[in-house]
Scaffold this motif. Sequence first.
Motif, PDB file in Angstrom:
ATOM      1  N   ALA A   6      42.645  36.848  50.977  1.00  0.00           N
ATOM      2  CA  ALA A   6      43.312  38.076  50.520  1.00  0.00           C
ATOM      3  C   ALA A   6      44.659  37.745  49.885  1.00  0.00           C
ATOM      4  N   ALA A   7      45.416  36.851  50.515  1.00  0.00           N
ATOM      5  CA  ALA A   7      46.721  36.459  49.971  1.00  0.00           C
ATOM      6  C   ALA A   7      46.552  35.769  48.619  1.00  0.00           C
ATOM      7  N   GLN A   8      45.533  34.940  48.510  1.00  0.00           N
ATOM      8  CA  GLN A   8      45.256  34.242  47.257  1.00  0.00           C
ATOM      9  C   GLN A   8      44.918  35.239  46.148  1.00  0.00           C
ATOM     10  N   LEU A   9      44.075  36.205  46.450  1.00  0.00           N
ATOM     11  CA  LEU A   9      43.690  37.211  45.462  1.00  0.00           C
ATOM     12  C   LEU A   9      44.870  38.096  45.062  1.00  0.00           C
ATOM     13  N   ALA A  10      45.704  38.456  46.026  1.00  0.00           N
ATOM     14  CA  ALA A  10      46.895  39.268  45.733  1.00  0.00           C
ATOM     15  C   ALA A  10      47.842  38.495  44.818  1.00  0.00           C
ATOM     16  N   LYS A  11      48.029  37.222  45.119  1.00  0.00           N
ATOM     17  CA  LYS A  11      48.929  36.397  44.316  1.00  0.00           C
ATOM     18  C   LYS A  11      48.413  36.241  42.887  1.00  0.00           C
TER      19      LYS A  11
ATOM     20  N   ARG B 246      29.551  49.144  55.539  1.00  0.00           N
ATOM     21  CA  ARG B 246      29.929  50.550  55.356  1.00  0.00           C
ATOM     22  C   ARG B 246      31.118  50.677  54.407  1.00  0.00           C
ATOM     23  N   VAL B 247      32.062  49.760  54.529  1.00  0.00           N
ATOM     24  CA  VAL B 247      33.206  49.780  53.613  1.00  0.00           C
ATOM     25  C   VAL B 247      32.710  49.545  52.185  1.00  0.00           C
ATOM     26  N   VAL B 248      31.817  48.581  52.010  1.00  0.00           N
ATOM     27  CA  VAL B 248      31.279  48.287  50.677  1.00  0.00           C
ATOM     28  C   VAL B 248      30.581  49.514  50.102  1.00  0.00           C
ATOM     29  N   ARG B 249      29.767  50.168  50.904  1.00  0.00           N
ATOM     30  CA  ARG B 249      28.987  51.317  50.411  1.00  0.00           C
ATOM     31  C   ARG B 249      29.849  52.523  50.065  1.00  0.00           C
TER      32      ARG B 249
ATOM     33  N   SER C 278      37.042  48.075  44.537  1.00  0.00           N
ATOM     34  CA  SER C 278      36.272  46.851  44.761  1.00  0.00           C
ATOM     35  C   SER C 278      36.503  46.326  46.176  1.00  0.00           C
ATOM     36  N   VAL C 279      35.480  45.668  46.705  1.00  0.00           N
ATOM     37  CA  VAL C 279      35.544  45.092  48.046  1.00  0.00           C
ATOM     38  C   VAL C 279      35.109  43.635  47.958  1.00  0.00           C
TER      39      VAL C 279
ATOM     40  N   ILE D  54      39.831  45.753  48.507  1.00  0.00           N
ATOM     41  CA  ILE D  54      39.797  45.609  49.959  1.00  0.00           C
ATOM     42  C   ILE D  54      39.177  44.251  50.244  1.00  0.00           C
ATOM     43  N   VAL D  55      39.815  43.479  51.121  1.00  0.00           N
ATOM     44  CA  VAL D  55      39.261  42.198  51.553  1.00  0.00           C
ATOM     45  C   VAL D  55      38.945  42.344  53.035  1.00  0.00           C
TER      46      VAL D  55
END
Length: 145
Positions: free
Chosen positions: A24-29, A130-133, A138-139, A110-111
């Motif tokens: 998540a930190a990598q994607l945010a950066k 459930r979060v994905v659906r 994007s998740v 969302i990660v």
Amino acid sequence: MSGVVLCALDISQPDHEAPVLRRAAQLAKLDGARLDVMTVLPDYGTSMVGSYFKEGFHDKLESEAAKSLSDLVEKTLGAEENASVRHVVATGTVYEQVLKVAKTDGADLIVIGSHRPVLRDYLLGPNASRVVRHSNCSVYVVRDA
């Protein structure tokens, strides 16, 4: 992008959640986004179960969860990174609270981690699915090895 990446963590499993947090930190950066981390506590207060706990139990639990969440972020990403992360402790059903916080935060991503499924997960569906659906953004699901 410069938005928000929301990372949902289970603080009771810090070793399992560390790779989720790092991703998540990598994607945010990569996107110049703010990283928000969250955990969800069960809601004991609205059921008969809540009557078995002393008054103030939930507040104490929430405080301890916030500390554990901060400690996990600091241990995994470092103190400097932890200082810039927004920490959220919610109460309720995991997938409902993740979706609610994502909507409130205006999350772009969302990660969330996914445990290896057991038979009952194929029938009921784990929180990650459930979060994905139901997510409006994007998740990114981090699978355990």
